[in-house]
Design a protein around this motif. Sequence first.
Motif, mmCIF file in Angstrom:
data_model
loop_
_atom_site.group_PDB
_atom_site.id
_atom_site.type_symbol
_atom_site.label_atom_id
_atom_site.label_comp_id
_atom_site.label_asym_id
_atom_site.label_seq_id
_atom_site.Cartn_x
_atom_site.Cartn_y
_atom_site.Cartn_z
ATOM 1 N N ARG A 25 73.219 45.180 94.620
ATOM 2 C CA ARG A 25 74.145 44.211 95.590
ATOM 3 C C ARG A 25 73.099 42.859 95.839
ATOM 4 N NH1 ARG A 25 79.127 45.501 94.458
ATOM 5 N NH2 ARG A 25 79.818 47.568 95.138
ATOM 6 N N GLY A 26 71.939 43.066 96.078
ATOM 7 C CA GLY A 26 70.961 42.212 96.280
ATOM 8 C C GLY A 26 70.863 40.925 95.388
ATOM 9 N N PRO A 27 70.381 40.041 95.694
ATOM 10 C CA PRO A 27 69.977 38.883 94.966
ATOM 11 C C PRO A 27 69.060 39.223 93.706
ATOM 12 C CG PRO A 27 68.770 38.315 96.949
ATOM 13 C CD PRO A 27 69.444 39.844 96.979
ATOM 14 N N VAL A 28 69.242 38.485 92.571
ATOM 15 C CA VAL A 28 68.482 38.764 91.489
ATOM 16 C C VAL A 28 67.102 37.432 91.720
ATOM 17 C CG1 VAL A 28 68.001 38.513 88.887
ATOM 18 C CG2 VAL A 28 70.419 39.619 89.973
ATOM 19 N N SER A 29 65.855 37.778 91.568
ATOM 20 C CA SER A 29 64.864 36.755 91.667
ATOM 21 C C SER A 29 64.443 36.378 90.487
ATOM 22 C CB SER A 29 63.869 37.614 92.789
ATOM 23 O OG SER A 29 62.825 36.630 93.020
ATOM 24 N N ILE A 30 64.432 35.483 90.019
ATOM 25 C CA ILE A 30 63.987 34.674 88.653
ATOM 26 C C ILE A 30 63.381 33.473 88.994
ATOM 27 C CG2 ILE A 30 64.437 34.131 86.332
ATOM 28 C CD1 ILE A 30 67.190 35.745 86.760
ATOM 29 N N ARG A 31 62.073 33.324 88.486
ATOM 30 C CA ARG A 31 61.467 32.037 88.843
ATOM 31 C C ARG A 31 61.804 30.921 87.759
ATOM 32 N NH1 ARG A 31 57.742 31.615 92.593
ATOM 33 N NH2 ARG A 31 56.575 30.110 91.495
ATOM 34 N N ILE A 32 62.976 30.263 87.991
ATOM 35 C CA ILE A 32 63.535 28.950 87.094
ATOM 36 C C ILE A 32 63.719 27.820 87.970
ATOM 37 C CG2 ILE A 32 65.447 28.379 85.476
ATOM 38 C CD1 ILE A 32 65.690 31.381 84.709
ATOM 39 N N PRO A 33 63.044 26.724 87.675
ATOM 40 C CA PRO A 33 63.345 25.601 88.352
ATOM 41 C C PRO A 33 64.980 25.445 88.604
ATOM 42 C CG PRO A 33 61.608 25.073 86.944
ATOM 43 C CD PRO A 33 62.231 26.327 86.653
ATOM 44 N N SER A 34 65.179 24.947 90.130
ATOM 45 C CA SER A 34 66.602 24.621 90.144
ATOM 46 C C SER A 34 67.219 23.773 89.146
ATOM 47 C CB SER A 34 67.015 24.348 91.401
ATOM 48 O OG SER A 34 66.355 23.031 91.938
ATOM 49 N N LYS A 35 66.837 22.405 88.881
ATOM 50 C CA LYS A 35 67.636 21.900 87.812
ATOM 51 C C LYS A 35 67.772 22.232 86.501
ATOM 52 C CE LYS A 35 63.832 18.899 85.746
ATOM 53 N NZ LYS A 35 63.593 17.763 85.138
ATOM 54 N N ILE A 36 66.556 23.169 86.084
ATOM 55 C CA ILE A 36 66.830 23.974 84.757
ATOM 56 C C ILE A 36 68.059 25.081 85.004
ATOM 57 C CG2 ILE A 36 66.004 25.272 83.234
ATOM 58 C CD1 ILE A 36 64.928 22.552 83.192
ATOM 59 N N MET A 37 68.120 25.637 86.076
ATOM 60 C CA MET A 37 69.190 26.467 86.342
ATOM 61 C C MET A 37 70.577 25.910 86.551
ATOM 62 S SD MET A 37 69.420 29.816 86.269
ATOM 63 C CE MET A 37 71.298 30.396 86.208
ATOM 64 N N ALA A 38 70.467 24.555 86.853
ATOM 65 C CA ALA A 38 71.757 24.115 87.050
ATOM 66 C C ALA A 38 72.451 23.880 85.602
ATOM 67 C CB ALA A 38 71.806 22.610 87.850
ATOM 68 N N ALA A 39 71.720 23.277 84.924
ATOM 69 C CA ALA A 39 71.824 22.801 83.367
ATOM 70 C C ALA A 39 72.386 24.148 82.536
ATOM 71 C CB ALA A 39 70.884 22.342 82.507
ATOM 72 N N PHE B 291 64.897 25.184 78.905
ATOM 73 C CA PHE B 291 66.116 25.990 78.561
ATOM 74 C C PHE B 291 65.845 27.201 78.013
ATOM 75 C CE2 PHE B 291 68.542 21.504 78.732
ATOM 76 C CZ PHE B 291 68.372 21.421 79.986
ATOM 77 N N MET B 292 65.318 27.081 76.804
ATOM 78 C CA MET B 292 64.978 28.184 75.769
ATOM 79 C C MET B 292 64.017 29.312 76.818
ATOM 80 S SD MET B 292 63.316 28.630 72.307
ATOM 81 C CE MET B 292 61.744 28.307 72.751
ATOM 82 N N HIS B 293 63.140 28.885 77.656
ATOM 83 C CA HIS B 293 62.517 29.766 78.430
ATOM 84 C C HIS B 293 63.376 30.419 79.317
ATOM 85 C CE1 HIS B 293 59.150 30.800 81.271
ATOM 86 N NE2 HIS B 293 58.682 31.566 80.085
ATOM 87 N N ALA B 294 64.148 29.791 79.948
ATOM 88 C CA ALA B 294 65.296 30.145 80.764
ATOM 89 C C ALA B 294 66.050 31.283 80.131
ATOM 90 C CB ALA B 294 66.039 29.051 81.622
ATOM 91 N N ALA B 295 66.537 30.908 79.107
ATOM 92 C CA ALA B 295 67.402 31.734 78.196
ATOM 93 C C ALA B 295 66.638 33.092 78.150
ATOM 94 C CB ALA B 295 67.708 30.939 77.109
ATOM 95 N N MET B 296 65.531 33.054 77.675
ATOM 96 C CA MET B 296 64.599 34.267 77.466
ATOM 97 C C MET B 296 64.699 35.016 78.696
ATOM 98 S SD MET B 296 61.857 32.722 74.863
ATOM 99 C CE MET B 296 60.788 34.338 74.839
ATOM 100 N N LYS B 297 64.381 34.465 79.694
ATOM 101 C CA LYS B 297 64.265 35.284 81.014
ATOM 102 C C LYS B 297 65.446 35.683 81.449
ATOM 103 C CE LYS B 297 60.423 32.910 83.573
ATOM 104 N NZ LYS B 297 60.227 32.151 84.577
ATOM 105 N N LEU B 298 66.526 35.089 81.128
ATOM 106 C CA LEU B 298 67.837 35.576 81.724
ATOM 107 C C LEU B 298 68.628 36.310 80.557
ATOM 108 C CD1 LEU B 298 69.090 32.116 83.380
ATOM 109 C CD2 LEU B 298 68.751 34.337 84.469
ATOM 110 N N ARG B 299 68.094 36.404 79.466
ATOM 111 C CA ARG B 299 68.526 37.289 78.316
ATOM 112 C C ARG B 299 69.942 36.445 78.032
ATOM 113 N NH1 ARG B 299 66.720 43.430 77.998
ATOM 114 N NH2 ARG B 299 64.595 42.757 77.707
ATOM 115 N N ILE B 300 70.005 35.114 77.721
ATOM 116 C CA ILE B 300 71.178 34.434 77.465
ATOM 117 C C ILE B 300 71.203 34.178 75.999
ATOM 118 C CG2 ILE B 300 72.984 32.443 77.890
ATOM 119 C CD1 ILE B 300 71.729 32.548 80.614
ATOM 120 N N ARG B 301 71.687 35.059 75.135
ATOM 121 C CA ARG B 301 71.605 34.809 73.409
ATOM 122 C C ARG B 301 72.240 33.712 73.044
ATOM 123 N NH1 ARG B 301 68.456 36.604 69.682
ATOM 124 N NH2 ARG B 301 68.534 38.708 70.545
ATOM 125 N N SER B 302 73.334 33.135 73.415
ATOM 126 C CA SER B 302 73.950 31.979 72.917
ATOM 127 C C SER B 302 73.030 30.658 73.359
ATOM 128 C CB SER B 302 75.620 31.956 73.656
ATOM 129 O OG SER B 302 75.375 31.912 75.039
#
Length: 147
Positions: free
Chosen positions: A28-42, A87-98
């Motif tokens: 239930r807690g937050p997920v801690s992932i180090r991704i810059p906020s502007k990258i996460m917004a995109a 974005f690709m690095h964030a997708a790898m961290k978050l495992r967003i295949r698309s």
Amino acid sequence: MDNKVVTVDMACCFESEMILVHLEDGSRGPVSIRIPSKIMAAVESFCIAPTKVNHSCGGDAKYASRLLEDFDRQFASQHPLSLLVQFMHAAMKLRIRSLLDLTRAEILKRIKGKTNDEIFKIIDIPRMTHQDFQRARVVHDWAFNIK
């Protein structure tokens, strides 16, 4: 890293295999992932686009598919290569295949025919050694399995 805490739309959570596993485990807690906020917004805008498109198409799957293809093409083409890499690095961290598939294809298209040194300079990353690359393959093995 800007160390800002961001809240993302639930649609983004369902796109991320990593967050989904976190939720399915009952966390239930937050997920801690180090991704810059502007990258996460995109990344979030990329992830919620399918939901928005499907709602606006009134069930017309063919039209929705065409709009999503247009969105993907525009998303990939409007950003510089250095951002696509982030974005690709964030997708790898978050495992967003698309997002990983889209950014990987666009990056490959843009670097085709360039030397390694040109690529490293464009992307603004230090030259990777063979050991660095092997480490990345171990940590992100799922990302190297092209479907």
